[in-house]
Enzyme design. Structure first.
Site, short mmCIF file in Angstrom:
data_model
loop_
_atom_site.label_atom_id
_atom_site.label_comp_id
_atom_site.label_asym_id
_atom_site.label_seq_id
_atom_site.Cartn_x
_atom_site.Cartn_y
_atom_site.Cartn_z
N LYS A 47 -0.17 1.04 0.33
CA LYS A 47 -1.60 1.37 0.24
C LYS A 47 -1.89 2.70 -0.46
CE LYS A 47 -2.85 -1.41 4.27
NZ LYS A 47 -3.48 -1.44 5.61
N ASN A 76 -6.33 -1.28 0.07
CA ASN A 76 -5.61 -2.48 0.49
C ASN A 76 -6.01 -3.70 -0.32
OD1 ASN A 76 -8.23 -2.89 1.68
ND2 ASN A 76 -7.30 -4.40 3.05
#
Length: 287
Positions: free
Chosen positions: A69, A90
């Site tokens: 991420k 994400n």
């Protein structure tokens, strides 16, 4: 005949992910022919993988799990305002407009957390507690800010490593404090809402502590993002003490609905209906 469009969830490990089932159900429902797979991409291979995405036709989007991420937010061509504040993303939308390829990063974990908690009745909590200080904790800070939380305590084993959450809280107008792990029990006992962003079983010790405390009672809500196994030791102790528990699967469902909308903005989508078919696909309760 092979499908021309593709999307995937990437991370490492990735074999446990329910995202392929959720996205496949949603794509069938909205009438999109797109192959969605799970691809194990270790952190060291992320740059090379993104280079391949840029040179391969048909990509629509990526769902991104840990530990990728933070890296994906740096490699994207553009980042949404919220993802830029958080420093983690994400979701990546692959945009082919104008004859080129542009990767735009978002953070739908924030939507997943806030919608899952709102569906459980959380609104304007005075005292929030977040367990863990990683990328999902950043999304939890934003999610609780969006729900109107007044203050949030982040309980971590190494407070110094989570210092960036103070900056995020300040940017979002939320009072964030960092607390050492030995105060976890004290903090969760006085919370209105708790979000555990820890990996599976990492909060088992805290759960056993609460389970053996005969005086512990609560009416607060716990969202445990680790949905396998479920209920977690922490969630079981929480529910036995009178609290409301929200499985991490609910968060996954709500953020996946948002990802489908971002991947296919040209297709009309009824959010509640898409959520419903995703719930049915994994046997989850519709909230």
């Amino acid at each position: 005949m092979a499908c021309d469009l593709r999307a995937a969830v990437i991370g490492s490990p990735i074999g446990h992910s329910k995202s392929p089932v959720l996205h496949a159900a949603a794509y069938r429902f909205i009438g999109v022919d797109c192959d969605y797979s799970a691809i194990d991409v270790p952190e060291s291979a992320l740059t090379g993988f993104i280079t391949d995405v840029r040179s391969t036709p048909g990509w629509r989007g990526l769902s991104v799990t840990m530990p990728l991420k933070p890296g994906i937010a740096r490699l994207a061509d553009g980042v949404s305002e919220l993802a830029a504040v958080l420093g983690v993303a994400n979701t990546v939308v692959v945009d082919h407009a104008g004859g080129g390829i542009r990767l735009q990063a978002y953070n739908t974990d924030v939507t997943g957390i806030s919608h899952a908690l709102a569906a459980a009745g959380v609104d304007g909590p005075a005292r929030g507690v977040i367990l863990g200080g990683g990328g999902t904790a950043a999304a939890a800070v934003a999610g609780l800010a969006g729900l109107g939380a007044r203050s949030v305590s982040v309980v971590v084993r190494r407070p110094g490593a989570a210092a960036d959450l103070l900056r995020i809280g300040s940017a979002l107008g939320l009072d964030v404090s960092l607390q050492p792990w030995d105060r976890a029990g004290e903090r969760v006992r006085s919370a209105d809402v708790v979000v555990s962003t820890l990996p599976p079983r990492a909060a088992d010790g805290l759960g056993r502590e609460l389970a053996t405390d005969a005086r512990f009672r609560t009416q607060a809500t716990l969202l445990d993002v680790a949905y396998d196994p479920w209920p977690s030791v922490l969630a079981d102790a929480w529910e036995r003490a009178g609290g409301t528990i929200v499985p991490g699967l609910d968060m996954l469902l709500h953020q996946a609905v948002e990802q489908v909308r971002l991947f296919f903005p040209e297709v009309a989508q009824d959010r509640a209906a898409v959520l419903g078919v995703m719930c049915d696909a994994v046997g989850a309760t519709r909230r």
